[in-house]
Scaffold this motif. Sequence first.
Motif, PDB file in Angstrom:
ATOM      1  N   GLU A  96       0.834  -1.199   0.000  1.00  0.00           N
ATOM      2  CA  GLU A  96       0.000   0.000   0.000  1.00  0.00           C
ATOM      3  C   GLU A  96       0.869   1.249   0.000  1.00  0.00           C
ATOM      4  O   GLU A  96       2.006   1.237   0.483  1.00  0.00           O
ATOM      5  CB  GLU A  96      -0.925  -0.006   1.219  1.00  0.00           C
ATOM      6  CG  GLU A  96      -1.958  -1.122   1.172  1.00  0.00           C
ATOM      7  CD  GLU A  96      -2.799  -1.167   2.434  1.00  0.00           C
ATOM      8  OE1 GLU A  96      -4.022  -1.009   2.319  1.00  0.00           O
ATOM      9  OE2 GLU A  96      -2.234  -1.360   3.521  1.00  0.00           O
ATOM     10  N   HIS A 160      -3.382  -7.236   2.381  1.00  0.00           N
ATOM     11  CA  HIS A 160      -2.486  -6.251   1.764  1.00  0.00           C
ATOM     12  C   HIS A 160      -1.093  -6.389   2.373  1.00  0.00           C
ATOM     13  O   HIS A 160      -0.915  -7.000   3.424  1.00  0.00           O
ATOM     14  CB  HIS A 160      -3.006  -4.826   1.991  1.00  0.00           C
ATOM     15  CG  HIS A 160      -4.407  -4.619   1.520  1.00  0.00           C
ATOM     16  ND1 HIS A 160      -4.745  -4.527   0.194  1.00  0.00           N
ATOM     17  CD2 HIS A 160      -5.580  -4.513   2.209  1.00  0.00           C
ATOM     18  CE1 HIS A 160      -6.053  -4.351   0.070  1.00  0.00           C
ATOM     19  NE2 HIS A 160      -6.585  -4.349   1.286  1.00  0.00           N
ATOM     20  N   LEU A 219     -15.242   3.118   6.788  1.00  0.00           N
ATOM     21  CA  LEU A 219     -14.442   1.984   6.332  1.00  0.00           C
ATOM     22  C   LEU A 219     -14.918   0.688   6.959  1.00  0.00           C
ATOM     23  O   LEU A 219     -15.046  -0.344   6.291  1.00  0.00           O
ATOM     24  CB  LEU A 219     -12.963   2.227   6.668  1.00  0.00           C
ATOM     25  CG  LEU A 219     -11.975   1.135   6.232  1.00  0.00           C
ATOM     26  CD1 LEU A 219     -12.022   0.940   4.730  1.00  0.00           C
ATOM     27  CD2 LEU A 219     -10.571   1.489   6.702  1.00  0.00           C
ATOM     28  N   THR A 308     -12.717   1.971  -2.002  1.00  0.00           N
ATOM     29  CA  THR A 308     -11.628   2.477  -2.854  1.00  0.00           C
ATOM     30  C   THR A 308     -11.397   3.960  -2.602  1.00  0.00           C
ATOM     31  O   THR A 308     -10.252   4.418  -2.525  1.00  0.00           O
ATOM     32  CB  THR A 308     -11.958   2.233  -4.337  1.00  0.00           C
ATOM     33  OG1 THR A 308     -12.083   0.822  -4.559  1.00  0.00           O
ATOM     34  CG2 THR A 308     -10.858   2.778  -5.236  1.00  0.00           C
ATOM     35  N   GLU A 311      -9.564   4.395   0.771  1.00  0.00           N
ATOM     36  CA  GLU A 311      -8.184   3.950   0.685  1.00  0.00           C
ATOM     37  C   GLU A 311      -7.358   4.856  -0.233  1.00  0.00           C
ATOM     38  O   GLU A 311      -6.224   5.225   0.083  1.00  0.00           O
ATOM     39  CB  GLU A 311      -8.121   2.509   0.175  1.00  0.00           C
ATOM     40  CG  GLU A 311      -8.639   1.481   1.152  1.00  0.00           C
ATOM     41  CD  GLU A 311      -7.697   1.260   2.333  1.00  0.00           C
ATOM     42  OE1 GLU A 311      -6.564   1.768   2.294  1.00  0.00           O
ATOM     43  OE2 GLU A 311      -8.094   0.598   3.297  1.00  0.00           O
ATOM     44  N   ARG A 314      -7.150   9.078   0.357  1.00  0.00           N
ATOM     45  CA  ARG A 314      -6.423   9.503   1.563  1.00  0.00           C
ATOM     46  C   ARG A 314      -7.250  10.424   2.436  1.00  0.00           C
ATOM     47  O   ARG A 314      -6.868  11.563   2.720  1.00  0.00           O
ATOM     48  CB  ARG A 314      -5.107  10.167   1.170  1.00  0.00           C
ATOM     49  CG  ARG A 314      -4.257   9.371   0.197  1.00  0.00           C
ATOM     50  CD  ARG A 314      -3.863   7.990   0.712  1.00  0.00           C
ATOM     51  NE  ARG A 314      -2.903   8.096   1.764  1.00  0.00           N
ATOM     52  CZ  ARG A 314      -2.996   7.433   2.911  1.00  0.00           C
ATOM     53  NH1 ARG A 314      -4.002   6.631   3.116  1.00  0.00           N
ATOM     54  NH2 ARG A 314      -2.087   7.557   3.836  1.00  0.00           N
TER      55      ARG A 314
END
Length: 317
Positions: A96, A160, A219, A308, A311, A314
């Motif tokens: 990431e 991830h 989230l 999306t 993530e 930001r």
Amino acid sequence: MTPQVGVAPALSVVIVSTAPPGSLRKVIRHLSAQTIVDRLEVVLVAPSELGPGLDRSDMELFGRFQIVSVGPIRSVGQALAEGIRRAEAPVVALLEDHAYPCPTWAAVVVEAHRGPWSAVATPINNENPESLLSRTNFLISYGRWADPVVGGEVEDLPAHNVAYKRELLHRYDGRLEELRDRGGYFHEELRAAGCRFHLTTQGPISHLNPSRLVPILKLRFMSGRMYGATRVLRERWSPRRRLLYLGGLPLIPVMRFRRLMSEVRGSDGRRTLPLSLVPLLLTAIVVESVGEAAGYAAGLGDAPRRITEIEMQRLYP
């Protein structure tokens, strides 16, 4: 941008980002400090407008680098799949843009992949532990892989910041976007195929976590909804079974909290949970459980797009 010509890479690092080029310098700086930097290939997957804005000098230490312009990124899975197809090293790490590996990380991953493992991960640390909200999200997402860990063969790894043998990923090429967007279901499918996972005790990564309440709750809700909806589709639930699980909604947070406590303690029981985190953890788990129920009842909705956005755009720290 075409790839650099140089030393054959031992590890390809695929990074997906929609962040401005300046925001990527921290992760690029950590990668350029790797002990085997000349054997790294960095594959940056970004919207088409991002590529030309990246300073080439930021990447000059790597054995190879390439920027893959894919236009609008509709999902992380879509972008990762494209980056994986371009990677040339025998081991491919999915990193990431807000995960910062220590200098020995790449060497540890390459060495571990000399073993019979399909996937390898290193311990995860919290990059911003001063925030209680950050620590809450970190424990939910990465608690079972947090330092200190007991290394060796494990049943699962993070979705991830994990590295795979490239030949394995290529076997799933036609389904990579679907499988990566389903998070842990990719690893579930790999386990069913006999794949083995390894967690090292060295080479930790520091992960920057959300530190604002609203992004964290969004989230958690969307992650829960994606999990619930994907489970219904994957296991072909009948309407009756969906109603049964919806009726058991009050039990979901209890079961999830108990599982999290077990993960936090670790197999050796060395880690403890500060009491100050319990109210926040319970809140986050309840919100995620409500999201899971929404997935059972109403399907995916716009969960993939919302995740999306959180993530990639930001919205934190």
